[in-house]
Each structure stands twice: as structure tokens, then as C-alpha cells.
Design an enzyme around this catalytic site. Structure first.
Site, mmCIF file in Angstrom:
data_model
loop_
_atom_site.group_PDB
_atom_site.id
_atom_site.type_symbol
_atom_site.label_atom_id
_atom_site.label_comp_id
_atom_site.label_asym_id
_atom_site.label_seq_id
_atom_site.Cartn_x
_atom_site.Cartn_y
_atom_site.Cartn_z
ATOM 1 C CG HIS A 34 44.917 67.686 37.507
ATOM 2 N ND1 HIS A 34 44.677 68.106 36.072
ATOM 3 C CD2 HIS A 34 45.360 66.499 37.592
ATOM 4 C CE1 HIS A 34 45.390 67.120 35.325
ATOM 5 N NE2 HIS A 34 45.867 66.177 36.118
ATOM 6 N N GLY A 142 41.529 60.175 40.155
ATOM 7 C CA GLY A 142 40.239 60.271 39.406
ATOM 8 C C GLY A 142 39.726 58.885 38.810
HETATM 9 P P1 AMP Z 1 47.420 62.927 35.628
HETATM 10 O O1 AMP Z 1 47.956 64.466 35.968
HETATM 11 O O2 AMP Z 1 46.897 62.667 34.377
HETATM 12 O O3 AMP Z 1 48.540 61.750 36.133
HETATM 13 O O4 AMP Z 1 46.227 62.818 36.479
HETATM 14 C C1 AMP Z 1 46.323 63.147 38.053
HETATM 15 C C2 AMP Z 1 45.106 62.743 38.572
HETATM 16 O O5 AMP Z 1 44.006 63.514 38.029
HETATM 17 C C3 AMP Z 1 44.679 61.177 38.081
HETATM 18 O O6 AMP Z 1 44.448 60.703 39.522
HETATM 19 C C4 AMP Z 1 43.522 61.310 37.199
HETATM 20 O O7 AMP Z 1 42.649 59.997 37.157
HETATM 21 C C5 AMP Z 1 43.084 62.570 37.641
HETATM 22 N N1 AMP Z 1 42.127 62.973 36.620
HETATM 23 C C6 AMP Z 1 42.594 63.428 35.144
HETATM 24 N N2 AMP Z 1 41.519 63.685 34.445
HETATM 25 C C7 AMP Z 1 40.479 63.833 35.354
HETATM 26 C C8 AMP Z 1 39.149 64.214 35.440
HETATM 27 N N3 AMP Z 1 38.731 64.406 33.909
HETATM 28 N N4 AMP Z 1 38.135 64.107 36.206
HETATM 29 C C9 AMP Z 1 38.636 63.614 37.513
HETATM 30 N N5 AMP Z 1 39.794 63.270 37.880
HETATM 31 C C10 AMP Z 1 40.811 63.197 36.714
#
Ligand code: AMP
Length: 253
Positions: A34, A142
Site C-alpha cells: 500500500h 497494485g
Molecule cells: P487491499 O487493501 O487489499 O484492497 O489493497 C489495496 C491496494 O493495494 C490494491 O490496489 C492492491 O492491489 C494493492 N496491493 C495489495 N498488496 C500489494 C502488494 N504486495 N504490492 C503492491 N500492491 C499491493
């Protein structure tokens, strides 16, 4: 850093935001993945906005939703340290008031859509709502969730949204495991088993990857014709479901 919860306050803060607005939607439990999105929004836009909202509509089971990690105090520190100007952390009642019944149906099929029915409907709906509220010039996602990016890219095109989708590479721990809020649930032994997924995908060869995942509870391993093309996989380790992918072309291949 300003923190707002009511929609009315978010609208007011948006009206007074200067210049270009970058937006990073999250479900909290923030980690370096994030933070890399926050850093890109900070670097590329005049105003950097993040949202923290655990969106029940995209969860398949009430138990998974209930056990999703939550630590808002820590999340706010991570956002502030990354230079975020404004955090929108609404309540579920605010975003889904009684009578709510209008959904975005992306009609996605295959991979995550097959194993998580209704997931992308929940993702597309919350993202459209958040885009309408924040009205960003750029939104940051991501590559880790490659199919989510595909669904959102199509929604932006199909519904004529005026924003640029920015996709950042997957951030990994030193051992290769892609950072995920769900990793916190893994025991040491489960984490050791989970490492089979990135190792298998890094072969960039579906046949070889399936061999390396012998003995692991695999939901799918496949080449997906996304932008970029990726080798994607999903496995279950104990009660935790993990997804990952490796681009097969472009800068990260
Ligand atoms: P989430 O909080 O899981 O909904 O994720 C929020 C954003 O963070 C989304 O765009 C995910 O794809 C991104 N994200 C989650 N894990 C990673 C990671 N390991 N590397 C890069 N972006 C990530």
C-alpha cells in the site's frame, strides 16, 4: 493529514483540494505494498488521497469479513508517513444506507471470478462509488491483484470514467512472498508452505509451476491474457487463501 468519515466532509475537503488528485483505495491493514501506491500518488499528484474501508460486499463469507485484520491507528500512521494529505474512512452505514440496491456488474468470468462469485461486483461497485466521491485524476492499484486491475480498466472504459489508472508492481517480502494483509494469519509453517506459490510462478511456465505446487491445495494456475500477460495462481494454505502473479512481458517480466 486530514481524516474524514462523513461523505459531506469528504465532498467539502475535495472541493478545497488543490491541483491534481491521486487516490489510493484500500481496505486498511496497510503494508509496504500500500505504501508504494501512496508514494506514487504523492510523487505524481498535488493532493494524495487514500481511503480505508473494509468492503463487506466483496467478501464471499461473513467469517472472512469478520476476521479481516483491522488496525486503524496504525494505518493512519502509515498513511501520514507516506505523505497522504487526506484519508476517507467512512462507515458501512454511510456507504450502504438502508435501501441501497444499485450495483455495478462487471460480468467477469474465470479465475478469481469463478472461485469468488460476486467478488468483482463488490469491487467494481465500491470503486465506482469512491471514484465518484473523490473524483481523482489518477487512481493507484497494485499489480498483485491483476484481475482486479483488468475489471477496473474495463469499467473505466465501459462507463466513460475520466481518470487515469496507474498500476504499480507487486511488493514482496525478502523471501519472495507477495505482501498481503492476509499473510498475518499464516503460522510459521503455513508461511513456509505459502512460499511455493511465488517460487512456482517465477518459473514463468505453467506446467513447471504446477509441478512445483504438487501437494499444495491449488485453486488455479494459468496464463491470463491480461495487460500485461501474466502467470497467475491461487492456493489455499490452512484457512488462508493466497493469490499472486508474475508478468510474462513488459518491464517486470
Ligand atoms: P487491499 O487493501 O487489499 O484492497 O489493497 C489495496 C491496494 O493495494 C490494491 O490496489 C492492491 O492491489 C494493492 N496491493 C495489495 N498488496 C500489494 C502488494 N504486495 N504490492 C503492491 N500492491 C499491493
Amino acid at each position: 493529514m486530514k481524516i474524514v468519515r462523513p461523505i459531506a466532509e469528504l465532498r467539502e475537503a475535495r472541493r478545497s483540494a488543490a491541483g491534481s488528485v491521486g487516490f489510493v483505495p484500500t481496505m486498511g491493514a496497510l503494508h509496504a505494498g500500500h505504501a508504494s501506491l501512496f508514494a506514487a500518488a504523492r510523487a505524481e499528484c498535488d493532493t494524495a488521497v487514500a481511503s480505508i474501508f473494509v468492503n463487506e460486499a466483496q467478501f464471499g463469507s461473513a467469517a472472512d469479513f469478520a476476521s479481516y485484520p483491522r488496525d486503524e491507528e496504525r494505518d493512519l500512521r502509515v498513511a501520514e508517513d507516506a505523505g497522504i494529505d487526506l484519508v476517507f474512512a467512512p462507515t458501512a452505514e454511510e456507504l450502504y444506507p438502508p435501501g441501497f440496491r444499485t450495483w455495478v456488474e462487471p460480468n467477469e468470468e474465470g479465475l478469481e471470478a469463478d472461485f469468488r462469485p460476486g467478488h468483482f461486483r463488490g469491487v467494481a461497485t465500491i470503486c465506482l462509488k469512491l471514484f465518484n466521491l473523490v473524483r481523482p485524476d489518477r487512481a493507484y492499484f497494485g499489480q498483485k491483484d491483476a484481475q482486479q486491475v483488468e475489471v477496473l480498466r474495463r469499467m473505466i472504459r465501459d462507463l466513460n470514467l475520466e481518470l487515469e489508472l496507474r498500476v504499480l508492481p507487486t511488493v514482496r517480502d525478502a523471501d519472495g512472498l507477495a505482501l498481503s494483509s492476509r499473510n498475518a494469519r499464516l503460522t510459521r509453517e503455513e508461511r513456509r508452505r505459502a512460499l511455493a506459490l511465488p517460487r512456482a510462478l517465477q518459473t514463468r511456465d505453467p506446467g513447471r509451476a504446477r509441478e512445483l505446487l504438487d501437494g499444495v491445495d491449488v485453486e488455479y494456475v494459468a496464463v491470463a491474457e491480461f495487460e500485461p500477460r501474466v502467470l497467475v495462481g491461487a492456493i489455499r494454505v490452512g484457512n488462508t487463501r493466497l493469490i499472486d502473479n508474475v508478468p510474462l512481458e513488459g518491464e517486470d517480466a
